[in-house]
Design a protein around this motif. Structure first.
Motif, mmCIF file in Angstrom:
data_model
loop_
_atom_site.group_PDB
_atom_site.id
_atom_site.type_symbol
_atom_site.label_atom_id
_atom_site.label_comp_id
_atom_site.label_asym_id
_atom_site.label_seq_id
_atom_site.Cartn_x
_atom_site.Cartn_y
_atom_site.Cartn_z
ATOM 1 N N PRO A 24 0.903 -1.251 -0.144
ATOM 2 C CA PRO A 24 0.090 -0.131 0.007
ATOM 3 C C PRO A 24 0.778 1.176 0.025
ATOM 4 C CG PRO A 24 -0.198 -1.051 2.136
ATOM 5 C CD PRO A 24 0.625 -2.120 1.223
ATOM 6 N N PHE A 25 2.141 1.098 0.331
ATOM 7 C CA PHE A 25 2.943 2.513 0.295
ATOM 8 C C PHE A 25 3.473 2.872 -0.840
ATOM 9 C CE2 PHE A 25 7.534 2.954 -0.664
ATOM 10 C CZ PHE A 25 7.573 4.245 -0.200
ATOM 11 N N LEU A 26 3.703 1.734 -2.002
ATOM 12 C CA LEU A 26 3.726 2.073 -3.298
ATOM 13 C C LEU A 26 2.436 2.515 -4.089
ATOM 14 C CD1 LEU A 26 5.880 -1.254 -4.478
ATOM 15 C CD2 LEU A 26 6.865 1.439 -3.757
ATOM 16 N N HIS A 27 1.412 1.873 -3.585
ATOM 17 C CA HIS A 27 0.115 2.347 -4.347
ATOM 18 C C HIS A 27 -0.160 3.718 -3.862
ATOM 19 C CE1 HIS A 27 -4.330 2.548 -4.147
ATOM 20 N NE2 HIS A 27 -4.238 2.028 -5.605
ATOM 21 N N ALA A 28 0.069 4.079 -2.704
ATOM 22 C CA ALA A 28 -0.078 5.447 -2.141
ATOM 23 C C ALA A 28 0.551 6.604 -2.845
ATOM 24 C CB ALA A 28 -0.183 5.617 -0.649
ATOM 25 N N MET A 29 1.962 6.229 -2.960
ATOM 26 C CA MET A 29 2.837 7.070 -3.849
ATOM 27 C C MET A 29 2.522 7.156 -5.374
ATOM 28 S SD MET A 29 5.645 8.006 -1.862
ATOM 29 C CE MET A 29 6.980 8.115 -3.146
ATOM 30 N N ALA A 30 1.977 6.300 -5.774
ATOM 31 C CA ALA A 30 1.510 6.387 -7.064
ATOM 32 C C ALA A 30 0.132 7.390 -7.168
ATOM 33 C CB ALA A 30 1.068 4.831 -7.817
ATOM 34 N N LEU A 31 -0.572 7.264 -6.146
ATOM 35 C CA LEU A 31 -1.849 8.125 -6.105
ATOM 36 C C LEU A 31 -1.176 9.479 -5.229
ATOM 37 C CD1 LEU A 31 -4.465 5.673 -4.828
ATOM 38 C CD2 LEU A 31 -4.074 6.364 -7.178
ATOM 39 N N ARG A 32 -0.036 9.725 -4.987
ATOM 40 C CA ARG A 32 0.371 10.904 -4.364
ATOM 41 C C ARG A 32 -0.429 11.187 -2.998
ATOM 42 N NH1 ARG A 32 3.690 13.894 -7.615
ATOM 43 N NH2 ARG A 32 4.055 13.383 -9.788
ATOM 44 N N ASP A 33 -0.743 10.186 -2.479
ATOM 45 C CA ASP A 33 -1.411 10.176 -0.949
ATOM 46 C C ASP A 33 -0.349 10.147 -0.054
ATOM 47 O OD1 ASP A 33 -2.823 10.127 1.316
ATOM 48 O OD2 ASP A 33 -3.830 8.336 0.824
ATOM 49 N N TRP A 34 0.421 11.330 0.338
ATOM 50 C CA TRP A 34 1.502 11.278 0.985
ATOM 51 C C TRP A 34 1.330 11.041 2.481
ATOM 52 C CZ3 TRP A 34 4.486 10.988 -3.051
ATOM 53 C CH2 TRP A 34 4.279 12.009 -3.835
ATOM 54 N N ALA A 37 1.019 6.972 2.372
ATOM 55 C CA ALA A 37 2.408 6.737 1.993
ATOM 56 C C ALA A 37 3.307 6.491 3.236
ATOM 57 C CB ALA A 37 3.065 7.354 0.780
ATOM 58 N N ARG A 38 3.411 7.676 4.067
ATOM 59 C CA ARG A 38 4.231 7.865 5.127
ATOM 60 C C ARG A 38 3.920 6.799 6.322
ATOM 61 N NH1 ARG A 38 4.098 13.337 4.301
ATOM 62 N NH2 ARG A 38 2.321 13.579 5.822
ATOM 63 N N SER A 39 2.519 6.674 6.544
ATOM 64 C CA SER A 39 2.288 5.926 7.354
ATOM 65 C C SER A 39 2.632 4.540 7.051
ATOM 66 C CB SER A 39 0.594 5.809 7.575
ATOM 67 O OG SER A 39 0.128 7.179 7.708
ATOM 68 N N PHE A 40 2.476 3.876 6.015
ATOM 69 C CA PHE A 40 2.707 2.438 5.637
ATOM 70 C C PHE A 40 4.413 2.394 5.598
ATOM 71 C CE2 PHE A 40 -1.767 2.382 4.251
ATOM 72 C CZ PHE A 40 -2.069 1.245 4.921
ATOM 73 N N PHE A 41 4.989 3.277 5.086
ATOM 74 C CA PHE A 41 6.311 3.287 4.806
ATOM 75 C C PHE A 41 7.230 3.221 6.221
ATOM 76 C CE2 PHE A 41 10.699 5.144 4.627
ATOM 77 C CZ PHE A 41 11.188 4.489 3.642
ATOM 78 N N TYR A 42 6.889 4.093 6.962
ATOM 79 C CA TYR A 42 7.500 4.190 8.306
ATOM 80 C C TYR A 42 7.050 2.943 9.116
ATOM 81 C CZ TYR A 42 8.619 9.079 7.182
ATOM 82 O OH TYR A 42 9.034 10.040 6.837
ATOM 83 N N SER A 43 5.747 2.478 9.049
ATOM 84 C CA SER A 43 5.289 1.275 9.960
ATOM 85 C C SER A 43 5.896 0.193 9.565
ATOM 86 C CB SER A 43 3.842 1.123 9.704
ATOM 87 O OG SER A 43 3.008 2.281 10.372
ATOM 88 N N PHE A 117 -16.529 1.054 9.067
ATOM 89 C CA PHE A 117 -16.736 2.189 8.019
ATOM 90 C C PHE A 117 -17.716 1.536 7.224
ATOM 91 C CE2 PHE A 117 -12.436 1.805 10.091
ATOM 92 C CZ PHE A 117 -12.143 3.136 10.598
ATOM 93 N N ASP A 118 -18.939 2.151 7.368
ATOM 94 C CA ASP A 118 -19.919 1.904 6.470
ATOM 95 C C ASP A 118 -19.871 2.715 4.801
ATOM 96 O OD1 ASP A 118 -21.335 0.043 8.188
ATOM 97 O OD2 ASP A 118 -21.945 1.822 9.469
ATOM 98 N N ASP A 119 -19.286 3.907 5.270
ATOM 99 C CA ASP A 119 -19.062 4.752 3.919
ATOM 100 C C ASP A 119 -17.538 4.502 3.609
ATOM 101 O OD1 ASP A 119 -18.985 6.416 2.041
ATOM 102 O OD2 ASP A 119 -18.800 8.535 3.342
ATOM 103 N N PRO A 120 -17.466 3.676 2.235
ATOM 104 C CA PRO A 120 -16.266 3.201 1.687
ATOM 105 C C PRO A 120 -15.482 4.664 1.564
ATOM 106 C CG PRO A 120 -17.865 2.441 0.858
ATOM 107 C CD PRO A 120 -18.685 3.025 1.533
ATOM 108 N N ALA A 121 -16.172 5.806 0.998
ATOM 109 C CA ALA A 121 -15.254 6.965 0.920
ATOM 110 C C ALA A 121 -14.355 7.727 2.108
ATOM 111 C CB ALA A 121 -16.379 8.134 0.179
ATOM 112 N N ARG A 122 -14.867 7.177 3.116
ATOM 113 C CA ARG A 122 -14.152 7.543 4.320
ATOM 114 C C ARG A 122 -12.394 7.092 4.322
ATOM 115 N NH1 ARG A 122 -15.893 6.667 10.408
ATOM 116 N NH2 ARG A 122 -13.936 7.663 11.537
ATOM 117 N N LEU A 123 -12.364 5.842 3.816
ATOM 118 C CA LEU A 123 -10.898 5.506 3.837
ATOM 119 C C LEU A 123 -10.309 5.791 2.240
ATOM 120 C CD1 LEU A 123 -11.628 1.883 5.409
ATOM 121 C CD2 LEU A 123 -10.955 4.102 6.471
ATOM 122 N N ALA A 124 -8.928 6.036 2.474
ATOM 123 C CA ALA A 124 -8.406 6.298 1.228
ATOM 124 C C ALA A 124 -8.085 4.738 0.518
ATOM 125 C CB ALA A 124 -7.073 6.804 1.685
ATOM 126 N N PRO A 125 -8.086 4.977 -0.883
ATOM 127 C CA PRO A 125 -7.829 3.647 -1.369
ATOM 128 C C PRO A 125 -6.916 2.751 -1.153
ATOM 129 C CG PRO A 125 -8.222 5.617 -3.057
ATOM 130 C CD PRO A 125 -7.901 5.957 -1.650
#
Length: 505
Positions: A24-34, A37-43, A117-125
């Motif tokens: 998901p870090f690489l996926h977030a990087m591709a979407l520019r969701d910084w 990306a930081r959350s998954f990379f550091y963890s 999370f009943d609303d899928p839009a609440r979570l990032a891809p």
């Protein structure tokens, strides 16, 4: 590769979970969701470093009884590993608590698919991808451990076919330690099943793309289908773009949650050649044939004369919605067909979702990613019941069909009944605990079955009203989390750990 066997199983799983965070870090990087990306990379970086240090410290620390240590690792894995997996989730989703993140990871790892999370839009891809990936890895873990750890101990449904009596599997597990290193079995079956599991996921992904599905949604649905987690980034198949063709492709892959003969030949090398005569497969076909037919034909039995339900298109939509949803919940996947609403209206039943509740309780095949009681145990009880009715008519008759069939009707049915009673007691225990939190009886019943059968979407379709996990309090979430782990492990595996013979050398 051989050196990895000297590291404890839980530490290996920590390392795999940490490495998985980079996806998901690489996926977030591709979407520019910084933020994600930081959350998954550091963890991932921190936990992989921690797993490496623990692995070095515990290297060559061979346990006195490897079979016992690996069986003990299963509940520890499902309870403790989500503590690590929840960290990047909690960091990426800022408006939630760590308890909610832990609940999500337990639900994903046990392939339950329950979500707060009943609303899928609440979570990032990327967070949706993490949920689906954890569920996919949890399904692979269940595949491997069922064959490599539970099968030699006659647990997880294999006790129905075992020649030993109740509890004999634990003694067999001790003997197998002297003959075969369980770590080698884990490695061998991992190398055997991982390519199959990955290839099947890739094939379903390709088919969904051909059907016109969005690539990201297709990937999540493919992983969730093979893992029977029912996790979706768009709130289910009703939000998918593939339509009925996509549902047909998913429907075809449910077979891998019905019988292990479809993907892993047993020790006699039966495999696909015996699938047509496999008892679990035949029972699943019977359910798929009878229950949708009942829902479909009840339209005329109940004399429902609504004009818009008299056309052929509505009839076919209702029939397909019933067929797909029946097999989906029988495999404890929990995907609801986009035509399920049509099927519900067509049947005229107020709560047809209760049928899905019973199917989820029945569950899928032994040594698959499905939960529930399992089809093989139900088959053993059925054969025993048929034989007892025959003896009422012919008391001195002798049952045939070979030694294997007689074993299933006798010892197999006995152990299956013991497990069924344990499962019923587990439901009663979870219901009692949830009742103390102030929930109504209907909600308590559905939530208990959904957790123990690892079929989270039951909360949305089983009752008259949608039950939301997000409305549970802290105690309710912890109870459901424990119930999901218990349902995934099965009570017999827990009891085996408490067996004194299992602890004696």
């Amino acid at each position: 590769m051989q050196r990895v066997l000297n590291i404890p199983l839980l530490v290996i799983l920590m390392g795999i979970g940490a490495l998985a965070m980079f996806v998901p870090f690489l996926h977030a990087m591709a979407l520019r969701d910084w933020m994600s990306a930081r959350s998954f990379f550091y963890s991932g970086l921190v936990f992989f470093f921690l797993a490496t240090l623990i692995g070095i410290a515990t290297y060559n620390g061979r346990a006195r009884n490897l079979a016992r240590s690996h069986l003990m690792a299963l509940p520890i894995c499902f309870l403790c590993l989500p503590l690590m997996l929840a960290v990047p989730f909690d960091e990426a989703v800022r408006d939630t608590s760590y308890l909610n993140s832990y609940f999500e990871m337990v639900s994903s790892l046990t392939t339950t698919g329950a979500t707060l999370f009943d609303d899928p839009a609440r979570l990032a891809p990327s967070v949706h991808l993490w949920r689906a990936l954890v569920g996919w890895l949890g399904g692979l873990f269940v595949w491997i451990t069922a064959i490599a750890i539970l099968a030699p101990m006659n647990l997880g449904g294999f006790e129905v076919l075992a020649t030993d009596g109740l509890g004999g599997g634990t003694r067999f597990g001790q003997d197998s330690v002297r003959r075969t290193d369980p770590r080698e079995r884990l490695m061998r079956y991992s190398l055997q099943l991982l390519p199959i599991y990955t290839a099947l996921t890739g094939v379903l992904l390709l088919l969904l793309l051909i059907a016109g599905e969005d690539p990201f949604v297709a990937l999540c649905h493919a992983m969730s289908t093979l893992a029977t987690s029912g996790i979706s980034p768009v709130g289910g198949l009703s939000g998918a773009q593939a339509g009925v063709p996509g549902e047909m492709f998913i429907f075809a892959f449910f077979i891998f949650a019905i019988s292990r003969q479809s993907f892993a030949p047993d020790q006699r090398g039966e495999g696909w050649r015996r699938l047509a005569r496999d008892s679990e497969f035949l029972m699943a076909l019977l359910c798929v044939a009878l229950l949708p037919a009942f829902l479909f034909l009840r339209h005329w039995i109940g004399a429902y004369d609504v004009d818009d339900q008299q056309n052929v298109a509505a009839a076919l939509n209702a029939l397909w919605g019933s067929i797909f949803s029946v097999l989906s919940f029988l495999t404890t996947t929990g995907f609801v067909s986009a035509d399920w609403a049509e099927a519900r209206d067509w049947s005229g039943l107020q709560t047809p979702g209760l049928i899905l509740l019973g199917l989820a309780l029945t569950g899928g095949g032994v040594a698959t990613t499905a939960g529930g009681v399992k089809l093989l145990r139900v088959y053993a009880l059925y054969k025993h019941g048929v034989r007892e009715m025959e003896k009422l008519i012919h008391p001195h008759s002798v049952g045939g069909a070979g030694a294997r069939a007689r074993r299933i009707r006798r010892q197999g049915a006995y152990v299956a009944w013991v497990f069924f009673m344990l499962f019923a007691l587990s439901i009663a225990l979870v219901m009692t605990a949830l009742s103390l939190t102030g929930l109504p009886f209907e909600d308590v019943t559905i939530l208990s079955v959904a957790a123990l059968a690892t079929t989270g979407p039951l909360a949305e379709v089983a009752g008259e009203q949608v039950i939301r996990f997000a409305e549970l309090g802290t105690a309710g979430k912890l109870i459901i989390s424990a119930a999901m782990v218990l349902g995934r492990l099965e009570a017999l595996a827990i009891i085996a750990l408490l067996n004194p013979e299992f602890w004696r050398q």
